[in-house]
Design an enzyme around this catalytic site. Structure first.
Site, PDB file in Angstrom:
ATOM      1  N   HIS A  87       0.851  -1.189   0.000  1.00 11.17           N
ATOM      2  CA  HIS A  87       0.000   0.000   0.000  1.00 11.17           C
ATOM      3  C   HIS A  87       0.893   1.248   0.000  1.00 11.17           C
ATOM      4  O   HIS A  87       1.953   1.262   0.627  1.00 11.17           O
ATOM      5  CB  HIS A  87      -0.924  -0.005   1.225  1.00 11.17           C
ATOM      6  CG  HIS A  87      -2.018   1.014   1.100  1.00 11.17           C
ATOM      7  ND1 HIS A  87      -1.806   2.346   1.349  1.00 11.17           N
ATOM      8  CD2 HIS A  87      -3.310   0.896   0.697  1.00 11.17           C
ATOM      9  CE1 HIS A  87      -2.934   3.016   1.114  1.00 11.17           C
ATOM     10  NE2 HIS A  87      -3.862   2.153   0.722  1.00 11.17           N
ATOM     11  N   GLU A  92       0.721   3.858   1.593  1.00  9.19           N
ATOM     12  CA  GLU A  92       1.028   4.378   2.936  1.00  9.19           C
ATOM     13  C   GLU A  92       2.183   3.601   3.566  1.00  9.19           C
ATOM     14  O   GLU A  92       2.941   4.155   4.372  1.00  9.19           O
ATOM     15  CB  GLU A  92      -0.249   4.340   3.792  1.00  9.19           C
ATOM     16  CG  GLU A  92      -1.240   5.407   3.326  1.00  9.19           C
ATOM     17  CD  GLU A  92      -2.706   5.061   3.513  1.00  9.19           C
ATOM     18  OE1 GLU A  92      -3.020   4.159   4.299  1.00  9.19           O
ATOM     19  OE2 GLU A  92      -3.544   5.714   2.855  1.00  9.19           O
ATOM     20  N   GLY A 104      -7.818   9.229  -0.238  1.00  3.99           N
ATOM     21  CA  GLY A 104      -8.249  10.045   0.892  1.00  3.99           C
ATOM     22  C   GLY A 104      -8.349  11.524   0.575  1.00  3.99           C
ATOM     23  O   GLY A 104      -8.469  12.352   1.471  1.00  3.99           O
TER      24      GLY A 104
END
Ligand code: 13P
Length: 244
Positions: free
Chosen positions: A95, A97, A172
């Protein structure tokens, strides 16, 4: 050959025993023919989710896994065989992140995918370019490099993974890739997968909501979605599954 279609929730670092219980009570009923559903929950909630999802068709997932395959002195790490032992079916690797905040490299992500496969788990391999990379015209090159590392490490076994294209600038942010932008990158990923491209599902992730899911999922090389924020709200997640 037809490809499996998936909507997978990535809860990220969200949840509590109380909130999970009410959310999962709604999620259990969502899978249907042609619409597979998974949820990737924080490690500490795997046992709870396993129990609630036990008699359902929802796939239980984790959000990361160690690249280490043998047990040993790796404080804080969780191995793929431990996840399998905990009833996990799929695990997110790479991912953005993790790549961004934990310095995960293409090679480490590929090793995690290999570790997951070796334990019988399906890795959900995430790829995607940053805004700076897209603005520099490097989106295809970056994604091609990320996919290439996994193909090189897994060989023919790459046919057993799920891919997720998640442009970092869309995660996001409320700013989603247009269906056309997603489609052209998905098509390039499919080509980079070689023969496996015919069967590997490629999910889109990044600000997928009930309102935009249908148009994204209608693209020919988009086989579903990896959903962050909207997977935490039962009605929103259900609407996204319905759009598949
Ligand atoms: P959002 O849906 O919150 O943009 O997150 C996408 C994502 O990162 C899923 O892995």
């Amino acid at each position: 050959m037809s490809r499996a279609r998936w909507v997978v929730g990535n809860w990220k670092m969200n949840g509590s025993f109380a909130a999970n219980a009410s959310l999962l009570a709604e999620v259990v009923g969502l899978p249907r023919d042609g619409a597979n559903v998974g949820v990737c929950v924080p490690f500490v909630y795997l046992a709870q989710a396993r129990q609630i999802l036990a008699d359902s068709r929802v796939a239980l997932g984790a959000q990361d896994v160690s690249a280490q395959t043998a047990p040993g002195a790796f404080t804080g790490e969780i191995s793929a065989s431990m996840l399998a032992d905990a009833g996990v079916a799929q695990v997110i690797v790479g991912h953005s992140e993790r790549r961004q905040y934990h310095g995960e490299t293409d090679a480490l992500v590929a090793a995690k995918a290999a570790a997951a496969l070796a334990a019988g788990l399906v890795p959900i391999v995430c790829v995607g370019e940053t805004l700076a990379e897209r603005d520099a015209g490097q989106a295809f090159e970056v994604v091609g490099r990320q996919v290439g590392a996994v193909v090189a490490a897994l060989g023919e076994s790459v046919s057993q993974v799920l891919l997720a294209y998640e442009p970092v600038w869309a995660i996001g942010t409320g700013r989603t890739a247009s269906p056309e932008q997603a489609q052209e990158v998905h098509a390039s990923i499919r080509a980079a997968l070689g023969a496996a491209g015919a069967t590997v599902p490629i999910l889109y992730g990044g600000s997928v909501k009930a309102a935009n899911a249908s148009s994204i999922f209608s693209m020919p090389d988009v086989d579903g979605g990896l959903i962050g924020g909207a997977s935490l709200v039962a009605a929103d997640f259900a609407a996204i599954v319905a759009a598949l």
